[in-house]
Design an enzyme around this catalytic site. Structure first.
Site, short mmCIF file in Angstrom:
data_model
loop_
_atom_site.label_atom_id
_atom_site.label_comp_id
_atom_site.label_asym_id
_atom_site.label_seq_id
_atom_site.Cartn_x
_atom_site.Cartn_y
_atom_site.Cartn_z
N LEU A 140 51.30 55.88 38.85
CA LEU A 140 51.31 55.30 40.20
C LEU A 140 52.54 54.43 40.41
O LEU A 140 53.08 54.36 41.52
CB LEU A 140 50.04 54.49 40.43
CG LEU A 140 48.77 55.32 40.63
CD1 LEU A 140 47.54 54.44 40.66
CD2 LEU A 140 48.87 56.14 41.91
N GLY A 141 52.99 53.76 39.35
CA GLY A 141 54.21 52.98 39.45
C GLY A 141 55.40 53.85 39.85
O GLY A 141 56.29 53.42 40.60
N ASP A 148 40.57 35.41 33.00
CA ASP A 148 40.20 34.36 32.05
C ASP A 148 39.03 34.74 31.15
O ASP A 148 38.17 35.56 31.52
CB ASP A 148 39.79 33.11 32.83
CG ASP A 148 40.97 32.33 33.36
OD1 ASP A 148 41.82 31.93 32.56
OD2 ASP A 148 41.04 32.12 34.59
N GLU A 199 45.64 43.51 44.01
CA GLU A 199 46.62 43.19 45.04
C GLU A 199 47.55 44.39 45.17
O GLU A 199 48.53 44.52 44.44
CB GLU A 199 47.39 41.93 44.66
CG GLU A 199 46.49 40.74 44.41
CD GLU A 199 47.14 39.68 43.55
OE1 GLU A 199 46.78 38.52 43.70
OE2 GLU A 199 48.02 40.01 42.73
N GLN A 242 44.99 49.55 34.58
CA GLN A 242 44.45 49.46 33.22
C GLN A 242 44.29 47.99 32.83
O GLN A 242 45.04 47.13 33.31
CB GLN A 242 45.36 50.18 32.23
CG GLN A 242 46.80 49.75 32.25
CD GLN A 242 47.67 50.62 31.36
OE1 GLN A 242 47.22 51.14 30.35
NE2 GLN A 242 48.93 50.77 31.73
N GLN A 265 32.16 38.07 41.59
CA GLN A 265 32.56 38.73 42.83
C GLN A 265 32.24 40.22 42.74
O GLN A 265 32.36 40.85 41.69
CB GLN A 265 34.04 38.51 43.11
CG GLN A 265 34.99 39.08 42.09
CD GLN A 265 36.44 38.68 42.36
OE1 GLN A 265 36.72 37.78 43.14
NE2 GLN A 265 37.37 39.35 41.70
#
Length: 202
Positions: A108-109, A123, A133, A152, A177
Site C-alpha cells: 500500500l505504501g 501503549d 490515520e 501491520q 474504543q
C-alpha cells in the site's frame, strides 16, 4: 526485543496478547508482525466554515467530522490529499510488558497510502480497536475495501512490565474504543480536563 512469529503465537496461545478476530493466522502472522484488516467505519474531516479548529473545544471537533459506514461489498475511495480516520477490524489487548507499533504495508505504501500520521505507538495495557490515520499522498484515488490487510503491528518486549499501564488507572481517553475516535485532547490535564494520562496515547 521484537517478537517473532513464534513468539507472537506463543503469547496469543497463552492469552495475554489478544488480536481478534484473527481470520487467517497463516496469512496474517508475518515473520515479525501481525497484519490487521481494515474495518467498516471512517471519520471524514469536513471543510469547516470557521477560521480554525480549536482542539480544546469538543463541540468544534465533533462538528468537524462525519462518520461513514462501508459495507463488505463496498469501497471507500481515498482521494489525493485526503486525511480520514479509519479503524482495524481486529480488537487488540496489549499486556503490560509489551508495546506495539502500527506500520504500513509496503504494497500500500507503493500506492502512496499512509496508515498513521504520528500516532503509531500503542501503549502497554491498551485494549480496543486501533484508529488508523489514513492519507493518500499520491496523485490518483485509491479504493480501500473492508477486510483488506491495511497495516501491520510490530510488538516489542519491555525490559520490565509497565508499573502504570494504559487504562482506567491513568484516565486514558481511548481505552476500549470500538471504532475510529476523533481527538479527545480537550480532556488533557493541561487544558483543564479531568484526565490524568500525561500523553493520552491512542
Amino acid at each position: 526485543m521484537i517478537l517473532s512469529d513464534a513468539d507472537l503465537l506463543d503469547r496469543m496461545e497463552a492469552g495475554d496478547l489478544v488480536v481478534e478476530p484473527l481470520d487467517d493466522p497463516e496469512l496474517q502472522i508475518q515473520p515479525a508482525s501481525i497484519d490487521v484488516r481494515l474495518g467498516k467505519r471512517f471519520l471524514e474531516f469536513q471543510h469547516a466554515n470557521i477560521p480554525c479548529i480549536h482542539p480544546t473545544d469538543e463541540t468544534e471537533v465533533e462538528e468537524y467530522v462525519d462518520e461513514t459506514y462501508i459495507e463488505d461489498d463496498e469501497e471507500f475511495i481515498l482521494h489525493p490529499g485526503d486525511f480520514v480516520l479509519g479503524t482495524t477490524k481486529e480488537r487488540v489487548e496489549v499486556p503490560p510488558d509489551l508495546v506495539a507499533q502500527v506500520e504500513g504495508r509496503s504494497s500500500l505504501g507503493r500506492l502512496a497510502i499512509v496508515v498513521h500520521a504520528t500516532a503509531g505507538f500503542i501503549d502497554p495495557g491498551f485494549r480496543g480497536k486501533i484508529t488508523l490515520e489514513l492519507s493518500n499522498l499520491g496523485t490518483a484515488p485509491v479504493a480501500l475495501s473492508p477486510g483488506m490487510r491495511i497495516s501491520q503491528l510490530v510488538f516489542t518486549e519491555l525490559a520490565t512490565p509497565a508499573d502504570r499501564p494504559y487504562g482506567s488507572g491513568r484516565g486514558s481517553k481511548y481505552q476500549d474504543q470500538d471504532g475510529p475516535q476523533a481527538s479527545r485532547i480537550q480532556g488533557d490535564e493541561e487544558f483543564g480536563g479531568d484526565q490524568h494520562d500525561r500523553r493520552g496515547g491512542r
